[in-house]
Design an enzyme around this catalytic site. Sequence first.
Site, mmCIF file in Angstrom:
data_model
loop_
_atom_site.group_PDB
_atom_site.id
_atom_site.type_symbol
_atom_site.label_atom_id
_atom_site.label_comp_id
_atom_site.label_asym_id
_atom_site.label_seq_id
_atom_site.Cartn_x
_atom_site.Cartn_y
_atom_site.Cartn_z
ATOM 1 N N GLN A 42 -5.142 -1.548 9.553
ATOM 2 C CA GLN A 42 -5.066 -2.889 8.968
ATOM 3 C C GLN A 42 -5.680 -3.920 9.927
ATOM 4 O OE1 GLN A 42 -3.891 -3.504 5.870
ATOM 5 N NE2 GLN A 42 -4.127 -5.711 6.010
ATOM 6 N N ASP A 54 -11.626 2.754 3.920
ATOM 7 C CA ASP A 54 -12.012 1.338 3.858
ATOM 8 C C ASP A 54 -13.518 1.181 3.651
ATOM 9 O OD1 ASP A 54 -10.136 -0.731 4.039
ATOM 10 O OD2 ASP A 54 -9.772 -0.359 6.172
ATOM 11 N N LYS A 77 0.842 -1.209 0.000
ATOM 12 C CA LYS A 77 0.000 0.000 0.000
ATOM 13 C C LYS A 77 0.869 1.248 0.000
ATOM 14 C CE LYS A 77 -3.913 -2.145 2.259
ATOM 15 N NZ LYS A 77 -4.406 -2.653 3.539
HETATM 16 N N1 GUN Z 1 -7.036 -6.758 6.022
HETATM 17 C C1 GUN Z 1 -7.188 -7.464 4.870
HETATM 18 N N2 GUN Z 1 -7.824 -6.725 3.941
HETATM 19 C C2 GUN Z 1 -8.083 -5.527 4.520
HETATM 20 C C3 GUN Z 1 -8.702 -4.336 4.047
HETATM 21 O O1 GUN Z 1 -9.177 -4.234 2.912
HETATM 22 N N3 GUN Z 1 -8.764 -3.320 4.936
HETATM 23 C C4 GUN Z 1 -8.269 -3.410 6.203
HETATM 24 N N4 GUN Z 1 -8.379 -2.358 6.995
HETATM 25 N N5 GUN Z 1 -7.681 -4.499 6.657
HETATM 26 C C5 GUN Z 1 -7.593 -5.541 5.815
#
Ligand code: GUN
Length: 303
Positions: free
Chosen positions: A99, A122, A55
């Site tokens: 996350q 998100d 990311k």
């Molecule tokens: N963990 C795995 N995929 C995601 C996601 O799309 N967002 C977040 N915040 N955590 C994740």
Amino acid sequence: MTTDKIIDGKAFAANFLGIVSKEVKRLKSSHELEPGLAVVLVGNDPASAVYVRNKGERTREAGMHSFEHRLPADTSEEDVLTLVAHLNEDATVHGILVQLPLPHQIDEQKVLAAINPDKDVDGFHVTSVGRLWTGGDALVPCTPYGCLLMLKDRLGDLSGKRAIIVGRSNIVGKPMAALLLAESCTVTIAHSRTQDLPERCREADILVAAVGRAEMIMGDWVKPGAVVIDVGINRVEAPERGVKEDGTVKTKLVGDVEYAEAIKRASAITPVPGGVGPMTIACLLRNTLVAACQQNGIEPPVL
Ligand code: GUN
């Protein structure tokens, strides 16, 4: 629109990221505004560490500011909430992503609820969920939004299509249903208790699989000509690939759909890996750009 049956998610995401990057450049030159994304990682989960690194890289490549906060696994809930409160107040941070999963001492729902919904890239906050279902200007969960873009690319207008989503998670199944409903599809959400699942799937012009069970959706459940979007990523043993140095059987990634058979019936299908996955980060950056515009009274680009 491509004619190839296999939807190349990598190429699709690269193209979409190019469009996002161009819009970021434009925003910088027209408003001297650089979108900023803060990612919070608590603990040492190896898969999460890889996601967070990716990311950060993609964020910088798109010309945005990446703020990374890595906290030890024994961080208290209070400390995470304090950090989120700081990020909510920081005007250079337009998107906040914590996350998941979080270590057990931290209540995930409490942390997600603490994020300012305007920065909720998100789309997991209850306010974002409410905005999505009531047709408001929502930041939409990234994976289903990526699926929607790929479906529209293949099918154009989705109005009147029959769609089935197998899986009812808050992250994929439910928001996918809201998005397809907003496109005037007739939507079925199927799950582990659904009766006659093969028959329900065979009625669908659009099949989205998001159950997290390896190749559970059989190829002959696919309506001839349907578009299949496979969100599953499952690691399974692959004895045909031989054994590793430690003597254990090699593994491979497969989706929720029996791909080799489904591709014979589908008009288009996403592979695993290389299908839906790459679009998730691309949509996260799209959301960050949109959030930055909205927080500064600028009309966001339609992406
Ligand atoms: N963990 C795995 N995929 C995601 C996601 O799309 N967002 C977040 N915040 N955590 C994740």
